[in-house]
Design an enzyme around this catalytic site. Structure first.
Site, PDB file in Angstrom:
ATOM      1  N   CYS A   1      28.883 -19.240 -25.618  1.00 60.46           N
ATOM      2  CA  CYS A   1      29.855 -18.643 -26.505  1.00 60.46           C
ATOM      3  C   CYS A   1      31.109 -17.786 -25.902  1.00 60.46           C
ATOM      4  CB  CYS A   1      29.493 -17.870 -27.467  1.00 60.46           C
ATOM      5  SG  CYS A   1      28.328 -19.213 -28.422  1.00 60.46           S
TER       6      CYS A   1
ATOM      7  N   GLY B   1      28.028 -13.371   5.581  1.00 59.72           N
ATOM      8  CA  GLY B   1      29.526 -13.691   4.884  1.00 59.72           C
ATOM      9  C   GLY B   1      30.025 -14.683   5.524  1.00 59.72           C
TER      10      GLY B   1
ATOM     11  N   TYR C   1      23.838 -18.096  -4.828  1.00 60.59           N
ATOM     12  CA  TYR C   1      24.265 -17.300  -6.014  1.00 60.59           C
ATOM     13  C   TYR C   1      24.537 -18.100  -7.125  1.00 60.59           C
ATOM     14  CZ  TYR C   1      25.350 -14.492  -1.819  1.00 60.59           C
ATOM     15  OH  TYR C   1      24.944 -13.826  -0.510  1.00 60.59           O
TER      16      TYR C   1
END
Ligand code: LLP
Length: 428
Positions: free
Chosen positions: A349, A236, A379
């Site tokens: 889209c 983290g 990520y």
């Protein structure tokens, strides 16, 4: 002299031409430097300590090889991640398996391959591990993931240590679970784990959790005579955005955490456990850049100028999912005045497929320019999708002027390779 943006001696515009865009480019040197910092500032300074790279941040065979070579361990969270690691010949004993709902099949895979630790996330999992281990004639070392009830100051979607989190065993259940676990013969309870969330930028969050967990350790020793050998404080550790905020050294997080663990153990008369960390983003986040080619440019009077690129939320979901902010440069127009403010739009889209808002760029930005988005090493690739049937980009590592393709770009055929037509529609 070229005005092109450069990474580790490689011209990024040339790389875009060579491999096409969108393209993920990683500085191998930066990944290695981050691993070495962890070794020097954490592992070498604390006896018995371990560091597991959280592979969910970015995982490829080449990445596993770097982590292996640098001597770190690997945190995997699924059979797929474990499979990839084993394919890369990553030593199983240096792997820790996580997951809030591990499949029996994944537990079997982990036990069979001999992973170093399984981190248990719910009570029922212990019985499965015990049973599987018994069948295989093994004793499996485990940690219990505790929810320490600490709320990290980060995006709601990436908080994991608060009360009510879907992760971990509730604090008040731990004594019962420990009692039960130590009575089983095919699991060996080594200690505890917590993970507070991701992109945490204040070390004090870890101290709060250390206080909770060391109190728990003390209660367990008094109440059950159970002594904790290992404490894994998760990952983290946040990174900067490359502008106002800079990435802090790993010791910014680990030094105070270690000091607090030592102090609390002293106070409670506990032996010092061996401590582990699980950094993901901190190792790869800043090492990655995504390259795009600029296409449609729309100036909307009274609104904004959209600069559309040939990727978007399919290769980086983070702006759409967490409101993540990124910095970017026009790689072939470095050093020019940035006298235009644009909104960088993806090509999916979805109106929400906006990569960057209010980005200053040179006024002559035009189709064909190469846009480099920074700090996309964690990520992005690992969360990429094929939405709108977009093939996933290639991944290239650069090191001292050399580039190496580590993941090929997907082709249109790759997108249909697993599909079958329905029988009635087949014409014979
Ligand atoms: N250990 C455990 C048990 C974890 O669940 C995670 C991340 C880590 C370590 C590594 O966290 P890091 O050091 O990378 O912050 N997709 C989100 C991040 C989700 C993180 C999930 N767990 C994002 O893009 O921000």
């Amino acid at each position: 002299m070229s005005n092109n943006l450069n990474l580790d001696g490689c011209d990024l515009v040339k790389l875009a031409l060579k491999y096409g865009t969108p393209l993920y480019v990683f500085s191998q040197g930066m990944i290695e430097r981050r691993c070495r910092e962890i070794k020097e500032q954490f592992l070498n300074r604390h006896e018995g300590s371990h560091a597991y790279y959280a592979s969910k941040a970015f995982l490829t065979l080449a990445m596993c090889q770097i982590i292996e070579k640098e001597g770190l361990g690997l945190d995997v969270v699924s059979g797929g991640e474990l499979h990839l690691a084993l394919k890369a010949s990553f030593p199983a004993e240096r792997i820790v398996l996580h997951g809030n709902n591990k499949l029996r099949q994944e537990i079997e895979m982990a036990v069979e391959s001999g992973v170093g630790r399984i981190v248990v996330d719910w009570e029922g999992e212990i019985d499965i591990i015990d049973e599987v281990s018994k069948i295989k004639g093994q004793k499996t070392p485990i940690l219990l993931r505790v929810t320490p009830e600490v709320k990290a100051m980060t995006h709601k979607y990436i908080q994991t240590g608060h009360r009510g989190s879907k992760f971990g065993i509730p604090l008040e259940r731990i004594p019962y679970v420990v009692k039960k676990t130590i009575s089983l013969s095919n699991v060996e309870l080594k200690g505890f784990h917590f993970h507070l969330g991701s992109q945490i930028d204040d070390y004090r969050t870890y101290l709060e959790a250390v206080d909770v967990i060391t109190k728990l350790m003390s209660d367990l020793r008094e109440g059950l005579g159970y002594t904790t050998e290992e404490l894994d404080i998760g990952g983290g550790f946040g990174i900067g955005n490359g502008e106002g905020s800079l990435t802090k050294p790993i010791s910014y997080f680990t030094d105070p955490a270690m000091e607090r663990i030592k102090a609390r153990c002293l106070t409670f008369g506990l032996p010092l456990p061996s401590v582990a960390i699980e950094p993901g983003r901190w190792i790869t986040g800043e090492a990655g850049i995504t390259l795009y080619t600029v296409g449609a440019i729309k100036e909307i009077p009274g609104s904004c100028t959209y600069v559309s690129v040939d990727g978007g939320m399919a290769d980086n979901i983070r702006p759409a999912l967490y409101g993540a902010r990124y910095r970017a440069e026009v790689a072939n127009k470095m050093g020019r005045d940035k006298d235009k403010i644009v909104t960088v739009a993806g090509r999916c889209c979805e109106s929400g497929d906006i990569l960057i808002e209010d980005l200053p760029v040179p006024g002559d930005i035009e189709p064909g320019d190469i846009l480099a988005v920074f700090n996309t090493g964690a990520y992005s690739y690992s969360m990429a999708s094929n939405y709108n049937m977009l093939p996933k980009p290639a991944v290239v590592f650069v090191d001292k002027g050399e580039d190496i393709l580590v993941v090929e770009r997907e082709t249109y055929d790759d997108l249909v390779v697993k599909q079958r037509g329905i029988r009635s529609a087949l014409r014979v």
